[in-house]
Design a protein around this motif. Structure first.
Motif, PDB file in Angstrom:
ATOM      1  N   LEU A  13       0.820  -1.204   0.000  1.00 61.12           N
ATOM      2  CA  LEU A  13       0.000   0.000   0.000  1.00 61.12           C
ATOM      3  C   LEU A  13       0.861   1.265   0.000  1.00 61.12           C
ATOM      4  CD1 LEU A  13      -2.463  -1.096   2.840  1.00 61.12           C
ATOM      5  CD2 LEU A  13      -2.824  -1.354   0.373  1.00 61.12           C
ATOM      6  N   SER A  14       0.271   2.365  -0.471  1.00 59.50           N
ATOM      7  CA  SER A  14       0.892   3.682  -0.300  1.00 59.50           C
ATOM      8  C   SER A  14       0.611   4.143   1.127  1.00 59.50           C
ATOM      9  CB  SER A  14       0.314   4.684  -1.302  1.00 59.50           C
ATOM     10  OG  SER A  14      -1.051   4.949  -0.990  1.00 59.50           O
ATOM     11  N   THR A  15       1.265   5.231   1.544  1.00 64.53           N
ATOM     12  CA  THR A  15       1.014   5.771   2.885  1.00 64.53           C
ATOM     13  C   THR A  15      -0.435   6.212   3.024  1.00 64.53           C
ATOM     14  OG1 THR A  15       3.300   6.547   2.986  1.00 64.53           O
ATOM     15  CG2 THR A  15       1.771   7.451   4.608  1.00 64.53           C
ATOM     16  N   ASP A  74       3.011  11.370   0.761  1.00 64.44           N
ATOM     17  CA  ASP A  74       3.201  10.722  -0.540  1.00 64.44           C
ATOM     18  C   ASP A  74       3.636  11.731  -1.609  1.00 64.44           C
ATOM     19  OD1 ASP A  74       2.603   8.134   0.300  1.00 64.44           O
ATOM     20  OD2 ASP A  74       0.460   8.340  -0.138  1.00 64.44           O
ATOM     21  N   VAL A  75       2.992  12.896  -1.610  1.00 67.00           N
ATOM     22  CA  VAL A  75       3.282  13.909  -2.637  1.00 67.00           C
ATOM     23  C   VAL A  75       4.689  14.475  -2.478  1.00 67.00           C
ATOM     24  CG1 VAL A  75       2.666  16.220  -3.452  1.00 67.00           C
ATOM     25  CG2 VAL A  75       0.877  14.533  -3.021  1.00 67.00           C
ATOM     26  N   THR A  76       5.084  14.727  -1.231  1.00 59.20           N
ATOM     27  CA  THR A  76       6.408  15.317  -0.974  1.00 59.20           C
ATOM     28  C   THR A  76       7.493  14.253  -0.816  1.00 59.20           C
ATOM     29  OG1 THR A  76       6.058  15.334   1.433  1.00 59.20           O
ATOM     30  CG2 THR A  76       5.358  17.283   0.189  1.00 59.20           C
ATOM     31  N   HIS A  77       7.064  12.984  -0.724  1.00 61.05           N
ATOM     32  CA  HIS A  77       7.991  11.874  -0.462  1.00 61.05           C
ATOM     33  C   HIS A  77       8.749  12.101   0.844  1.00 61.05           C
ATOM     34  CE1 HIS A  77       7.157  10.394  -4.496  1.00 61.05           C
ATOM     35  NE2 HIS A  77       7.465  11.591  -4.977  1.00 61.05           N
ATOM     36  N   ASP A  78       8.087  12.759   1.774  1.00 58.53           N
ATOM     37  CA  ASP A  78       8.725  13.079   3.053  1.00 58.53           C
ATOM     38  C   ASP A  78       7.658  13.142   4.144  1.00 58.53           C
ATOM     39  OD1 ASP A  78      10.191  13.964   5.185  1.00 58.53           O
ATOM     40  OD2 ASP A  78      11.105  15.665   4.145  1.00 58.53           O
ATOM     41  N   ILE A  79       7.629  12.117   4.984  1.00 65.95           N
ATOM     42  CA  ILE A  79       6.611  12.062   6.031  1.00 65.95           C
ATOM     43  C   ILE A  79       6.798  13.172   7.063  1.00 65.95           C
ATOM     44  CG2 ILE A  79       7.849  10.486   7.590  1.00 65.95           C
ATOM     45  CD1 ILE A  79       5.109   9.045   7.974  1.00 65.95           C
TER      46      ILE A  79
END
Length: 417
Positions: free
Chosen positions: A40-42, A382-387
């Motif tokens: 799954l994605s985040t 997901d969009v920024t690839h940075d939680i």
């Protein structure tokens, strides 16, 4: 703390705080577990939280009407029955290997938790003198903090098992990889079977337990009351808003902790799971104990303001630092947000009189923030690839809590409503 006749009922009600705290704090373990098992994605993994907390929105008002018609005891037993049923459904969910089945089981569990929380929060407040209601509710919620410590530690041992590495999985054929991941996913069956059995035992105890029915003061007999009448209380409307954002923040912080820790501090999931329990959970528990003690000397609303400001600053730190500074910034948030739910709740139902049960339902209903805001944080991640950037969501949430503590909690005299 409570009158003698209320002591044992208060103890049993307090046990419920532990049980729903335990199952809620298994979610941070379930999220990375199911994320891996179903690739799954985040954002998709955050639907675990959505399935749980959407139930609070759906069931909150029915729970309030249920309590009003049948009383606290019946409501508690029905809530425990839903809790047990949802736990048992994890077995066929694992057997069928359907992510949607897991989400459905979590939704049913949460329906039971909604009824339990709608009953237990005001019940803990009302079982004793009014002047110690906030202290009493924070004391009961301390056991929720104990569960937050134990659940992740136990969860990583029995659910987040060490399976094949990503490298090993990448060398396997698609069918073989699916079988391997399915085997890992089935690790939830045993823990939730045991949990369901424990809940059934508690339900049987409540069936034979004599609970005093607390009657709220009815001062406006003859006037038709409803949701809009209750929301005329300004401090209740503020409490509903503040609780929406607070629960959203709490769920974001707890549920994404393992994913956050592996990225920000560069540790493995097993180690992150230990930090989730002995770090986050223990900080939450100690924070609740210390906060409850401080309320003997500091007004609850003032302490809420102070803690909210600190959480805003720590959220900023979680966004822009790395390594163990980032890790302990998030653990610090757990410490300072620990008093927020019960404090917002008790301030929100203060002086509601005949609207107390409905007001309680509305505040519980606002827990839907835990369904809506984590996907927002997941989407940003997901969009920024940075939680870490996703921590802008908790930061904004704690700012709203600050506003409630600063001004929104103030009760408007009834004759002005």
């Amino acid at each position: 703390m409570t009158q003698n006749k209320y002591l044992f009922p208060f103890m049993m009600i307090t046990s419920l705080f532990f049980m729903w705290g335990f199952v809620h704090n298994l979610d941070p373990v379930l999220i990375p577990h199911l994320k891996r098992s179903f690739s799954l994605s985040t954002l998709q993994a955050s639907l675990v939280d959505s399935a749980v907390f959407i139930a609070y929105f759906v069931m909150a008002l029915p729970a309030g009407f249920l309590l009003k018609k049948f009383g606290y005891k019946t409501g508690i037993i029905i809530g425990l029955a839903f809790f047990a049923l949802g736990s048992f459904l994890f077995i066929p969910a694992a057997d069928t290997q359907l992510y949607s089945f897991f989400l459905a089981a979590l939704f049913i569990i949460a329906c039971g938790l909604t009824i339990l929380e709608t009953a237990a929060n005001p019940y803990a407040s009302l079982l004793g003198p009014a002047e110690t209601a906030t202290f009493r509710l924070n004391f009961a919620q301390t056991f929720n903090g104990l569960a937050a410590t134990l659940a992740p530690v136990i969860g990583v041992k029995v659910i987040l098992i060490q399976g094949l590495s990503d490298g090993e999985l990448s060398t396997m054929t698609a069918p073989a990889r699916a079988v391997a991941l399915a085997s890992e996913a089935s690790s939830v069956k045993g823990p939730y079977l045991v949990l369901g059995c424990i809940i059934l035992v508690i339900a049987v105890i409540f069936m034979f337990l004599k609970l005093p029915e607390i009657k709220e003061e009815e001062k406006e007999i003859g006037e038709k009351k409803g949701v809009w009448h209750a929301l005329r209380h300004k401090h209740l409307s503020w409490a509903v808003t503040a609780q929406f954002f607070y629960v959203g923040a709490q769920v974001c912080v707890f549920s994404f902790f393992i994913l956050y820790a592996t990225k920000a501090a560069g540790i493995d999931q097993q180690t992150a799971g230990k930090y989730a329990g002995y770090g986050m959970g223990l900080a939450f528990l100690i924070g609740r104990v210390i906060g409850t003690f401080l309320m003997k000397f500091i007004r609850a609303e003032l302490l809420l303001v102070i803690y909210a400001v600190i959480c805003v600053l720590l959220s900023a730190s979680a966004m822009f630092t790395s390594g163990y500074v980032a890790l302990f910034s998030v653990i610090g948030i757990a410490f300072f947000m620990s008093i927020m739910f019960p404090t917002i709740f008790s301030l929100g139902i203060k002086d509601l009189g005949a609207d107390t049960k409905l007001g309680s339902s509305l505040i519980i209903m606002s827990i839907v923030g835990g369904a809506i805001l984590p996907p927002v944080m997941g989407y940003i991640s997901d969009v920024t690839h940075d939680i870490q950037i996703g921590y802008i969501v908790p930061l904004i949430c704690f700012a709203v809590v600050f506003l409630f503590g600063f001004t929104g909690h103030k009760v408007v005299p009834r004759h002005k409503i």
